[in-house]
Scaffold this active site. Structure first.
Site, PDB file in Angstrom:
ATOM      1  N   ARG A  50      26.102  12.307  27.569  1.00 17.17           N
ATOM      2  CA  ARG A  50      27.143  13.338  27.671  1.00 17.17           C
ATOM      3  C   ARG A  50      28.471  12.704  28.102  1.00 17.17           C
ATOM      4  O   ARG A  50      28.516  11.853  28.977  1.00 17.17           O
ATOM      5  CB  ARG A  50      26.711  14.386  28.698  1.00 17.17           C
ATOM      6  CG  ARG A  50      27.778  15.412  29.012  1.00 17.17           C
ATOM      7  CD  ARG A  50      27.210  16.667  29.624  1.00 17.17           C
ATOM      8  NE  ARG A  50      26.632  16.467  30.941  1.00 17.17           N
ATOM      9  CZ  ARG A  50      26.005  17.431  31.610  1.00 17.17           C
ATOM     10  NH1 ARG A  50      25.871  18.629  31.078  1.00 17.17           N
ATOM     11  NH2 ARG A  50      25.506  17.196  32.803  1.00 17.17           N
ATOM     12  N   ARG A  95      30.265  11.653  33.654  1.00 15.39           N
ATOM     13  CA  ARG A  95      30.177  12.102  35.042  1.00 15.39           C
ATOM     14  C   ARG A  95      29.365  11.098  35.845  1.00 15.39           C
ATOM     15  O   ARG A  95      28.395  10.538  35.351  1.00 15.39           O
ATOM     16  CB  ARG A  95      29.494  13.479  35.093  1.00 15.39           C
ATOM     17  CG  ARG A  95      30.452  14.621  34.893  1.00 15.39           C
ATOM     18  CD  ARG A  95      29.749  15.941  34.701  1.00 15.39           C
ATOM     19  NE  ARG A  95      28.674  16.207  35.644  1.00 15.39           N
ATOM     20  CZ  ARG A  95      28.016  17.365  35.709  1.00 15.39           C
ATOM     21  NH1 ARG A  95      28.332  18.351  34.888  1.00 15.39           N
ATOM     22  NH2 ARG A  95      27.049  17.550  36.573  1.00 15.39           N
ATOM     23  N   ARG A 130      18.126  15.421  39.660  1.00 12.52           N
ATOM     24  CA  ARG A 130      18.651  16.763  39.372  1.00 12.52           C
ATOM     25  C   ARG A 130      17.633  17.603  38.593  1.00 12.52           C
ATOM     26  O   ARG A 130      17.492  18.796  38.831  1.00 12.52           O
ATOM     27  CB  ARG A 130      19.971  16.644  38.600  1.00 12.52           C
ATOM     28  CG  ARG A 130      21.093  16.078  39.485  1.00 12.52           C
ATOM     29  CD  ARG A 130      22.281  15.568  38.670  1.00 12.52           C
ATOM     30  NE  ARG A 130      22.904  16.618  37.904  1.00 12.52           N
ATOM     31  CZ  ARG A 130      23.559  16.414  36.763  1.00 12.52           C
ATOM     32  NH1 ARG A 130      23.666  15.195  36.260  1.00 12.52           N
ATOM     33  NH2 ARG A 130      24.111  17.417  36.129  1.00 12.52           N
ATOM     34  N   ARG A 164      21.313  28.257  42.109  1.00 11.82           N
ATOM     35  CA  ARG A 164      20.481  27.077  41.907  1.00 11.82           C
ATOM     36  C   ARG A 164      19.109  27.247  42.551  1.00 11.82           C
ATOM     37  O   ARG A 164      18.245  26.418  42.371  1.00 11.82           O
ATOM     38  CB  ARG A 164      21.108  25.852  42.574  1.00 11.82           C
ATOM     39  CG  ARG A 164      22.277  25.214  41.837  1.00 11.82           C
ATOM     40  CD  ARG A 164      21.838  24.637  40.516  1.00 11.82           C
ATOM     41  NE  ARG A 164      22.289  23.305  40.203  1.00 11.82           N
ATOM     42  CZ  ARG A 164      23.478  22.997  39.666  1.00 11.82           C
ATOM     43  NH1 ARG A 164      24.366  23.911  39.420  1.00 11.82           N
ATOM     44  NH2 ARG A 164      23.762  21.738  39.376  1.00 11.82           N
ATOM     45  N   LYS A 221      24.463  24.680  29.000  1.00 18.27           N
ATOM     46  CA  LYS A 221      25.119  25.812  29.663  1.00 18.27           C
ATOM     47  C   LYS A 221      26.639  25.752  29.514  1.00 18.27           C
ATOM     48  O   LYS A 221      27.276  26.725  29.137  1.00 18.27           O
ATOM     49  CB  LYS A 221      24.790  25.843  31.176  1.00 18.27           C
ATOM     50  CG  LYS A 221      23.329  25.952  31.504  1.00 18.27           C
ATOM     51  CD  LYS A 221      23.109  26.145  33.001  1.00 18.27           C
ATOM     52  CE  LYS A 221      23.650  25.029  33.880  1.00 18.27           C
ATOM     53  NZ  LYS A 221      22.863  23.782  33.884  1.00 18.27           N
TER      54      LYS A 221
HETATM   55  P1  AMP Z   1      26.705  20.959  37.669  1.00 20.65           P
HETATM   56  O1  AMP Z   1      28.084  20.685  37.170  1.00 20.65           O
HETATM   57  O2  AMP Z   1      26.343  22.422  37.628  1.00 20.65           O
HETATM   58  O3  AMP Z   1      25.658  20.095  37.001  1.00 20.65           O
HETATM   59  O4  AMP Z   1      26.702  20.568  39.220  1.00 20.65           O
HETATM   60  C1  AMP Z   1      26.967  19.252  39.638  1.00 20.65           C
HETATM   61  C2  AMP Z   1      26.579  19.086  41.093  1.00 20.65           C
HETATM   62  O5  AMP Z   1      27.350  19.983  41.905  1.00 20.65           O
HETATM   63  C3  AMP Z   1      25.125  19.429  41.423  1.00 20.65           C
HETATM   64  O6  AMP Z   1      24.234  18.345  41.178  1.00 20.65           O
HETATM   65  C4  AMP Z   1      25.246  19.746  42.923  1.00 20.65           C
HETATM   66  O7  AMP Z   1      25.390  18.559  43.685  1.00 20.65           O
HETATM   67  C5  AMP Z   1      26.574  20.488  42.991  1.00 20.65           C
HETATM   68  N1  AMP Z   1      26.386  21.945  42.754  1.00 20.65           N
HETATM   69  C6  AMP Z   1      26.887  22.689  41.725  1.00 20.65           C
HETATM   70  N2  AMP Z   1      26.530  23.978  41.835  1.00 20.65           N
HETATM   71  C7  AMP Z   1      25.790  24.056  42.972  1.00 20.65           C
HETATM   72  C8  AMP Z   1      25.119  25.117  43.618  1.00 20.65           C
HETATM   73  N3  AMP Z   1      25.110  26.358  43.113  1.00 20.65           N
HETATM   74  N4  AMP Z   1      24.460  24.842  44.775  1.00 20.65           N
HETATM   75  C9  AMP Z   1      24.432  23.605  45.296  1.00 20.65           C
HETATM   76  N5  AMP Z   1      25.032  22.540  44.729  1.00 20.65           N
HETATM   77  C10 AMP Z   1      25.713  22.764  43.568  1.00 20.65           C
END
Ligand code: AMP
Length: 212
Positions: free
Chosen positions: A124, A159, A170, A87, A15
């Site tokens: 990554r 990360r 996740r 999400r 993404k």
């Molecule tokens: P990402 O960078 O999209 O993989 O998000 C990393 C982390 O941020 C996720 O594992 C969640 O802990 C938090 N997070 C990001 N977007 C959301 C969302 N829309 N709702 C809830 N938690 C989020």
């Protein structure tokens, strides 16, 4: 104005990489993960609240993330790529009701076999300086530890939530929540699917076709 794009896809489905490329097509990329990581880096109250949740790979509560998203975008001015939001179905409904009710929207599902993603995600790396995304096996930097894009030395970071144990959590959260979101956008005739297992350029060409 182009439609807003909502990218639905598992962690590691590409993404962020594709969204960065779509910026060249006039979209504005907004990632709730990036917004939350920025709060952690600033040491804000919000950052302190979400840090542990994110390290475990759990979801931050819907209202908190929605408020952060709203504070950081203006949907009447630019066409966004929403990356990482929604999400779950509650977030999809909130996004529709509170931000996008008047806007043209297209959801793009990055379909991929979840089994291959653990390996992708643990490899990554992201440039801490410019955000460019690498994969140590499939897309390493030309010179080890140096960002191809901005030239920063030693800036490629893993990360905290890209470890094997956390990514399993996740992926499970994603698998448990994706179907209702797909049904939601399908019912609005606003869903397209992309085969995200293809090489980066092939995925990008497919994306270009659906957004034109
Ligand atoms: P990402 O960078 O999209 O993989 O998000 C990393 C982390 O941020 C996720 O594992 C969640 O802990 C938090 N997070 C990001 N977007 C959301 C969302 N829309 N709702 C809830 N938690 C989020």
């Amino acid at each position: 104005m182009k439609p807003h794009l909502i990218i639905l896809g598992a962690p590691g489905s590409g993404k962020g990489t594709q969204a960065a490329r779509l910026v060249e097509k006039g979209f504005t990329h907004i990632s709730t993960g990036d917004l939350l990581r920025r709060e952690i880096a600033k040491g804000s109250e919000l950052g302190q609240k979400v840090s542990g949740i994110m390290t475990r790979g759990d979801l931050v509560d819907d209202n908190t993330v929605m408020a952060l998203l709203k504070a950081n975008c203006d949907v009447d001015k630019v066409s966004y790529i929403f990356d990482g939001f929604p999400r779950n179905i509650a977030q999809a409904e909130m996004l529709q009701a509170e931000l996008l009710s008047e806007s043209k929207t297209l959801a793009v599902y990055f379909k991929i076999d979840l089994g291959i993603l653990i390996n992708r995600v643990v490899n990554r790396r992201t440039c801490g300086n410019c955000g460019e995304i690498y994969n140590l096996t499939t897309k390493p930097p030309r010179v080890a530890e140096v960002c191809d894009k901005c030239g920063a030395h030693g800036a490629l970071k893993q990360r905290k939530d890209d470890t094997e144990e956390v990514i399993s959590n996740r992926l499970k959260i994603f698998a448990d929540s994706v179907d209702p979101m797909l049904a939601f956008y399908k019912s609005k005739s606003a869903l397209v699917e992309i085969d995200a297992s293809m090489p980066e350029n092939v995925v990008f060409s497919a994306l270009e076709k659906v957004i034109c």
